[in-house]
Design a protein around this motif. Structure first.
Motif, short mmCIF file in Angstrom:
data_model
loop_
_atom_site.label_atom_id
_atom_site.label_comp_id
_atom_site.label_asym_id
_atom_site.label_seq_id
_atom_site.Cartn_x
_atom_site.Cartn_y
_atom_site.Cartn_z
N GLN A 1 11.94 -1.56 20.45
CA GLN A 1 12.25 -2.94 20.82
C GLN A 1 11.46 -3.42 22.04
O GLN A 1 11.54 -4.61 22.38
N ASN A 2 10.72 -2.54 22.70
CA ASN A 2 10.06 -2.92 23.94
C ASN A 2 8.64 -2.36 23.96
O ASN A 2 8.34 -1.32 23.37
N LYS B 1 12.13 17.88 27.32
CA LYS B 1 10.67 17.75 27.27
C LYS B 1 10.18 17.59 25.83
O LYS B 1 9.24 16.83 25.55
N ASN B 2 10.81 18.31 24.90
CA ASN B 2 10.42 18.22 23.49
C ASN B 2 10.71 16.83 22.95
O ASN B 2 9.91 16.27 22.16
N CYS B 3 11.82 16.24 23.37
CA CYS B 3 12.16 14.87 22.94
C CYS B 3 11.11 13.87 23.43
O CYS B 3 10.68 12.99 22.66
N LEU B 4 10.70 14.01 24.68
CA LEU B 4 9.67 13.12 25.22
C LEU B 4 8.36 13.26 24.45
O LEU B 4 7.70 12.26 24.12
N GLU C 1 22.35 12.27 24.39
CA GLU C 1 22.58 10.83 24.43
C GLU C 1 21.33 10.08 24.90
O GLU C 1 21.04 8.97 24.43
N PHE C 2 20.57 10.68 25.82
CA PHE C 2 19.36 10.02 26.32
C PHE C 2 18.31 9.93 25.22
O PHE C 2 17.61 8.91 25.10
N CYS C 3 18.19 10.96 24.39
CA CYS C 3 17.23 10.91 23.28
C CYS C 3 17.62 9.84 22.26
O CYS C 3 16.75 9.14 21.72
N GLU C 4 18.91 9.70 21.99
CA GLU C 4 19.36 8.64 21.09
C GLU C 4 19.07 7.26 21.68
O GLU C 4 18.68 6.33 20.97
N PHE C 5 19.25 7.14 22.98
CA PHE C 5 18.94 5.88 23.67
C PHE C 5 17.45 5.54 23.54
O PHE C 5 17.07 4.39 23.29
N LEU C 6 16.58 6.54 23.70
CA LEU C 6 15.15 6.32 23.59
C LEU C 6 14.76 5.86 22.19
O LEU C 6 13.90 5.00 22.03
N GLU C 7 15.38 6.43 21.17
CA GLU C 7 15.08 6.03 19.79
C GLU C 7 15.40 4.57 19.54
O GLU C 7 14.78 3.93 18.69
#
Length: 345
Positions: free
Chosen positions: A32-33, A57-60, A21-27
């Motif tokens: 937008q910012n 870590k891979n998502c980041l 869910e955090f990776c989806e939030f980052l996308e």
């Protein structure tokens, strides 16, 4: 600068679900910012080497983000409190240090340096040819006298005197302007929704009515949704366009994710040493090519009979005017008089 505070209750959901869910939030939040910083108590043991933390870590990494905390933030010795920023074109973390333990967590002290994104000022010089007094300009041109005989001196004298006349009727003006890097996804539809969003925001701040706040929320959500939709469409079209060209596709992905690109130039003592090394390399290649061509016979071109050019007819003043008026209105810095000025008379 946009700061996002994050807290994950340890018993609310599994680590795997949180990472997903955090990776989806980052996308959603990254496009937008700008100058984005995410910080807080993630309750995620990023130093334990599990599959979930590896995915985190891979998502980041794929999204061009960097996690700065490299010391334990909990009395148990784990790294639970994180500070995350964009690698490029974002907030620069000058230092990230461990502070005192006020509870079972310690204070994370960071010093930031914010860089203005894609904005720079430049000074441009121009002449306002549209406001030239045609009659006065024509009179000055008619009174132009050049008495030089040598063609080089004639041209030099002509250019200098034309420059004086131009400085009189259309002096050089300097202007400072703000430039921003182009954003291919910023469309007219986004601009209209941005105007509506700002208008609704001003109305709500002025009157403080509940219905105005509701209108402001709707306009804001439509604006952000439009940005997300157009960005996704633009990037998808670009990726499809670069299909089959892995080099350009890699460069494009690197630009939009903010990944760091290593300098491809070779190392050397100085720039002059590197330049000399390049020059020696190509000089050696030329010498080898010349050496290999010594055994080949010299090329002798065949003789062709070319007819002499016919005699040119003398052009009248009207013929010259017609040619100038049919020319494209293009000029360069070397032109004494721009084509657009010549066509005015």
């Amino acid at each position: 600068m946009t700061i996002v505070g994050v807290y994950r209750p340890p018993n609310l959901c599994t680590v795997t679900n949180f990472v997903s869910e955090f990776c989806e939030f980052l996308e959603d939040v990254i496009p937008q910012n700008s100058n984005l910083m995410l910080m807080g108590d993630f309750n995620l043991h990023v130093n334990d080497g599990t599959h979930a933390t590896s995915e985190f870590k891979n998502c980041l990494f794929l999204l061009g983000l960097h996690q700065h905390v490299d010391f334990s933030t909990h009395i148990g010795g784990n790294v639970l409190d994180l500070v995350i920023t964009e690698q490029e074109n974002g907030v620069k973390i000058k230092s990230c240090e461990q502070g005192p333990f006020l509870s079972d967590h310690c204070v994370v002290k960071i010093v930031t340096e914010i860089k203005k994104e894609n904005i720079k000022s430049e000074t441009v010089s121009f002449r306002n040819y549209k406001n030239i007094d045609k009659d006065a300009f024509s009179e000055d041109l008619k009174s132009l006298e050049i008495e030089q005989i040598d063609i080089n001196e004639y041209v030099c004298d002509f250019e200098n005197k034309i420059q004086v006349i131009l400085d009189k009727h259309a002096p050089v003006t300097e202007k400072t302007r703000i430039t921003r890097a182009p954003k291919p996804w910023f469309s007219d539809s986004i601009l209209e929704k941005k105007k509506s969003f700002r208008k609704a925001e001003k109305t709500w701040k002025r009157y403080k009515k509940p219905e105005d706040y509701h209108s402001f929320q709707n306009a804001r959500n439509k604006y952000f949704m439009e940005i997300k939709k157009v960005k996704k469409q633009t990037f998808s079209e670009k990726v499809s366009e670069l299909k089959g060209d892995s080099k350009k596709l890699y460069k494009f992905v690197t630009e939009i994710t903010g990944s760091k690109v290593q300098n491809p130039t070779p190392s050397g003592e100085s720039d002059n040493a590197i330049a000399d090394s390049f020059a020696d390399h190509f000089m050696n290649k030329i010498s080898k090519i010349r050496e290999s061509l010594k055994t080949y016979p010299n090329y002798e071109p065949s003789v062709k009979n070319v007819e002499n050019q016919p005699k040119f007819d003398e052009l009248s003043e009207d013929d010259v005017k017609k040619i100038i008026n049919n020319m494209q209105s293009k000029s360069c810095e070397l032109d004494v008089l721009p084509t657009v000025v010549l066509k005015m008379f």
